[in-house]
Design an enzyme around this catalytic site. Sequence first.
Site, PDB file in Angstrom:
ATOM      1  N   ASP A   1     -90.876  -7.304 -55.684  1.00  0.00           N
ATOM      2  CA  ASP A   1     -89.630  -7.517 -56.436  1.00  0.00           C
ATOM      3  C   ASP A   1     -88.856  -6.219 -56.642  1.00  0.00           C
ATOM      4  OD1 ASP A   1     -91.607  -6.625 -58.241  1.00  0.00           O
ATOM      5  OD2 ASP A   1     -90.647  -7.602 -59.944  1.00  0.00           O
TER       6      ASP A   1
ATOM      7  N   ASP B   1     -87.758  -1.559 -69.251  1.00  0.00           N
ATOM      8  CA  ASP B   1     -88.429  -2.781 -68.810  1.00  0.00           C
ATOM      9  C   ASP B   1     -88.571  -3.747 -69.991  1.00  0.00           C
ATOM     10  OD1 ASP B   1     -90.226  -4.684 -67.851  1.00  0.00           O
ATOM     11  OD2 ASP B   1     -91.843  -3.263 -67.461  1.00  0.00           O
TER      12      ASP B   1
ATOM     13  N   HIS C   1     -96.864  -4.744 -67.872  1.00  0.00           N
ATOM     14  CA  HIS C   1     -95.630  -4.372 -68.569  1.00  0.00           C
ATOM     15  C   HIS C   1     -95.890  -4.044 -70.036  1.00  0.00           C
ATOM     16  CE1 HIS C   1     -93.236  -5.806 -65.131  1.00  0.00           C
ATOM     17  NE2 HIS C   1     -94.194  -6.711 -65.031  1.00  0.00           N
TER      18      HIS C   1
END
Length: 561
Positions: free
Chosen positions: A88, A206, A379
Amino acid sequence: MSHPHPELSAPPKLPKNGLRVIPLGGLGEVGRNMTVFEYDGRLLIVDCGVLFPDDHQPGVDLILPDFAAIRDRLDKVEALVLTHGHEDHIGATPYLLRERQDIPLVGSELTLALLNSKLREHRLRQTPFYTVKEGDKISFGPFDLEFVAVNHSIPDALAVAIRTGAGMVLHTGDFKMDQLPLDGRITDLRAFARLGEEGVDLFLTDSTNAEVPGFTTAERKITPVLEQAFAESKQRIIVACFASHVHRVQQVLDAAVKHNRKVAYVGRSMVRNMAIARDLGYLTVPPGVMVEAKELADLAPERQVLISTGSQGEPLSALARIAQRTHNFVHLEEGDTVVLASSLIPGNENAVYRVINGLARLGARVVHKGNALVHVSGHASAGELLYCYNIVKPRNVLPVHGEVRHMLANGDLAKQTGVENVVYAEDGVVVDLVDGVASVVGKVECGYVFVDGQSVGDVTESELKDRRILGEEGFISVIVVVDSVAGKVSAGPEIHARGHAWADSDFEPIKQPIVDAVNRSLTEGTTDTYQLQQTVRRTIGRWVSSAHKRRPMIIPVVVEA
């Protein structure tokens, strides 16, 4: 934040000494990450990834960022910076290079090695590569770049600080703050603090886990769970994970050695990526542990481990074929253990549970995130994001990489730490940093670009709607022959249907109304076959909707005799 900012017009001319940020993917979705920075007439791109299709996009293989906004300015691109090697973030790069092949590519050793393998598959010659590591500084045109180590679910991930005359931007890429990572490479908070002291004018962070409280679980926590699965299994073990998850593969290799098992990779991308990781030193393969997949059959089941692709239920993956008993040489036996060591990407739930049920039906014990700690996120959770905001103390924040709810949650965290200006944007929404203040100034055209086999960008939303209708409602074809001289129907209608349990006789009640409607149109002077086809479509469409509560695709054909 409105969706998708319909009130915005095209952005004005960029003020002198202003920095423009144009997200072309990754904002409002998890995937397809691509951000363009413009300063002094020059462009810098950070990441160029793909999005994987969901059930509403039948037949689509990949979804690319829309390059239309910069297509006529590709000669102004100074470089493409790749923060890490996940699909991605790098997957759309070959498609960009088809449009300009000599764009300099900047990234870490592992990232560029994975990308180079992809470029060879696309038969693209190698473009200029600039291999960087944490602490490195390099300039391209008016963009001065500095790279910072960040921890993620793939080795060698980097954040990038971009210095221009308009100020400093810090882009985290995908990151978390695992304090005891398997490779010992932590997110460099000292560098974040140093950049914060210098003054971060715009912080792109993020957002994926912004709704998750606390801190993301450490990768090391998975080791005891894998050890337990190995200890309890009396037969073969199959571990499915992402083909790029070097750390998870390392844990499986270590557990296999401890329990005297041999390991084989299954799946082309797994074989390729792990060979690259081993050759570059990111994966330590103990001597004597690896064998070819076909050789495992010669070993007792209690000595076998397969590491496979297909943790997301992809229909053509190794694990899906194992679950369907269609794999060439891997045949599941009752009592085997299957470990799905990955997260559930939104939209893949049904496919994954279909594979789990198929494996369970064959008698396998399936260990997955729902019943064991076999995967942790890559994440940063809310606690880590708060930590970063307090260290960096940015003047402006632009949440990136996530769905709308994730970005809103991320923005709220920034505000809690005292950030006064949080700017929300989505794909195509343009943000300018001028005189230290970031603001939304307009939007550019930015749609989905679908890859369907060899076709890139030819499939439209309208055609996908047709595919959905065909899949859900079926279709009906109606053939009518008209005598244009006599002005009446001379044969038909002949009606055929597919996709529902309709017999040809079911359409007898509507045949005469179709003839009457076409004759009426002919009497009124309509001779254009397209108009007559529309008459047929409306007539049978209303009847099918009323009688059968269906809205199938209708294909009318009017032939002049």
